[in-house]
Design an enzyme around this catalytic site. Structure first.
Site, PDB file in Angstrom:
ATOM      1  N   THR A 136      -4.518  10.824   6.809  1.00  0.00           N
ATOM      2  CA  THR A 136      -4.759  10.174   8.099  1.00  0.00           C
ATOM      3  C   THR A 136      -4.691   8.655   8.006  1.00  0.00           C
ATOM      4  O   THR A 136      -4.827   7.977   9.028  1.00  0.00           O
ATOM      5  CB  THR A 136      -6.146  10.568   8.635  1.00  0.00           C
ATOM      6  OG1 THR A 136      -7.140  10.215   7.653  1.00  0.00           O
ATOM      7  CG2 THR A 136      -6.225  12.043   8.934  1.00  0.00           C
ATOM      8  N   LYS A 137      -4.497   8.105   6.810  1.00  0.00           N
ATOM      9  CA  LYS A 137      -4.532   6.656   6.632  1.00  0.00           C
ATOM     10  C   LYS A 137      -3.131   6.047   6.721  1.00  0.00           C
ATOM     11  O   LYS A 137      -2.122   6.748   6.692  1.00  0.00           O
ATOM     12  CB  LYS A 137      -5.183   6.313   5.289  1.00  0.00           C
ATOM     13  CG  LYS A 137      -6.597   6.873   5.120  1.00  0.00           C
ATOM     14  CD  LYS A 137      -7.514   6.436   6.237  1.00  0.00           C
ATOM     15  CE  LYS A 137      -8.965   6.838   5.999  1.00  0.00           C
ATOM     16  NZ  LYS A 137      -9.197   8.292   6.099  1.00  0.00           N
ATOM     17  N   ASN A 138      -3.075   4.727   6.797  1.00  0.00           N
ATOM     18  CA  ASN A 138      -1.785   4.025   6.919  1.00  0.00           C
ATOM     19  C   ASN A 138      -0.849   4.375   5.774  1.00  0.00           C
ATOM     20  O   ASN A 138       0.349   4.561   5.963  1.00  0.00           O
ATOM     21  CB  ASN A 138      -2.006   2.510   6.943  1.00  0.00           C
ATOM     22  CG  ASN A 138      -2.805   2.039   8.140  1.00  0.00           C
ATOM     23  OD1 ASN A 138      -3.629   2.764   8.680  1.00  0.00           O
ATOM     24  ND2 ASN A 138      -2.569   0.810   8.559  1.00  0.00           N
TER      25      ASN A 138
END
Length: 379
Positions: free
Chosen positions: A172-174
């Site tokens: 879910t992170k960059n």
């Protein structure tokens, strides 16, 4: 996906070592050390693992108190609860979900051992004030920078300011590798022990550097380091960090402009607004992130007047096949806090509860089309 992930995984396999602490692990760690001025970085299986290592390095023991925001993910608290700590929650700021630094000092007692800072949405907390308070009271500062890659506080990378920093590479992170994290060590005195904890309580890392002629059990620890398969995937992402960040910044700006124009001159983007916003928000009292709260474009969120308005708008977006989600639920109001920290459960932390009830995150991911141009035509 950058397109190189599977190629690098194959390279890791071809090198003949897919357990941790190999070539791709070293590349990833060096990337952060060299680009963000961090003393020592250690890849972990998750940000949760990094937080658990931080609790061990700070020698958290039963009876110690650790101050952290209530509006955060449960891993922030669990890492310290596992060491026997009592969690003392601090409220969020009125204008941002980050912890309110002005409320920290009144919570400090003779049992306080550490302050855990959470940089929500990759937006920096007021680190000068927090580090000053910590220095005055001789407390450790751990930065939970799970969402904070390539984000800064006064030109200092998030995770590089406290004694320790923790980052996430969850999908879910960059930047992601499915599951993954990193411990960032900014206090040189902690580096040697951090490596031992990372290598299951052994001095194995020193052995491979030729510093000792054999390795053995010298401390507590666990299997915190990820495999080379994970590190190879991550390296493909890190190579494209600037490109990925540029894309996310563009998406964030398009959201911001859309809401700004809706507020000041709705007819400017009427087609898109009618599809995505006007019908859902024209009668609602909402606020959204300002440009000073852009951070690293990890997310774009709205703040509604109440839970009912949020539910109505989320339902409107769902009817258009657009997924929107709320976020953390105040930890001080959790069942666990009720059963284990009843005094915290009784506290009034109105801003944390307000964000739990009224914050809504809009879609934000690399492949998202420009919201100001094409959502209305082909969603």
């Amino acid at each position: 996906m950058t397109g190189k992930e599977l190629s690098y995984i194959q390279q890791a396999v071809d090198l003949g070592k897919i357990s941790g602490n190999g070539e791709f692990t070293r590349r990833c760690q060096a990337f952060f050390e060299q680009n963000y001025g961090i003393e020592k970085c250690l890849l972990t299986n998750s940000c949760t693992d990094a937080l658990e290592m931080a609790a061990l390095l700070c020698d958290i023991k039963p009876g110690d108190e650790v101050i952290m925001p209530s509006f955060t993910f449960v891993s922030t608290a669990n890492a310290f609860v596992l060491r026997g700590a009592k969690i003392v929650f601090v409220d969020s700021k009125p204008d941002h979900p980050n912890m309110d630094e002005s409320l920290i000092e009144e919570l400090i007692t003779h049992k306080t051992k550490a302050i855990v800072v959470v940089h929500y949405a990759g937006v920096a907390c007021e680190m000068d004030a927090i580090m000053s308070i910590a220095a005055q009271h001789k407390l450790w500062v751990i930065e939970d920078a799970a969402q904070g890659i390539d984000s800064f506080y006064k030109e200092k990378a998030l995770g590089s300011i406290g004694h320790l920093g923790c980052m996430s590479f969850h999908e879910t992170k960059n930047i992601q590798c499915g599951e993954g994290g990193m411990l960032m060590i900014n206090d040189p005195a902690m580096i040697k022990r951090a490596e031992i904890l990372w290598e299951k309580g052994t001095d194995r890392a020193a052995f491979f550097r030729g510093e000792v002629n054999k390795y053995g059990w010298v401390d507590i620890g666990s299997s915190f380091l990820p495999s080379e398969v994970t590190a190879a995937f991550l390296w493909a992402q890190l190579e494209e960090l600037k490109f990925i960040q540029s894309r996310r910044m563009s998406l964030w700006e398009s959201y911001f402009q859309l809401f700004k124009d809706n507020k000041t001159n709705p007819e400017l983007l009427s087609d898109t607004l009618q599809f995505f916003f006007i019908e859902g928000v024209k009668d609602l009292n909402i606020t959204w992130q300002s440009t000073k709260n852009k951070g690293n474009a990890h997310m774009f969120y709205l703040i509604f007047k109440n839970e009912s308005d949020r539910a109505n708008y989320s339902g409107f977006l769902k009817s258009k096949e657009v997924l929107s989600v709320f976020h953390y639920q105040s930890l001080h109001k959790s069942d666990y806090a009720r059963n284990h920290f009843p005094a915290q459960f009784e506290r009034n932390l109105p801003n944390s509860d307000r964000y739990s009830d009224s914050l809504l995150r809009l879609p934000m991911f690399y492949e998202l089309r420009e919201v100001s141009r094409s959502l209305c035509s082909d969603q």
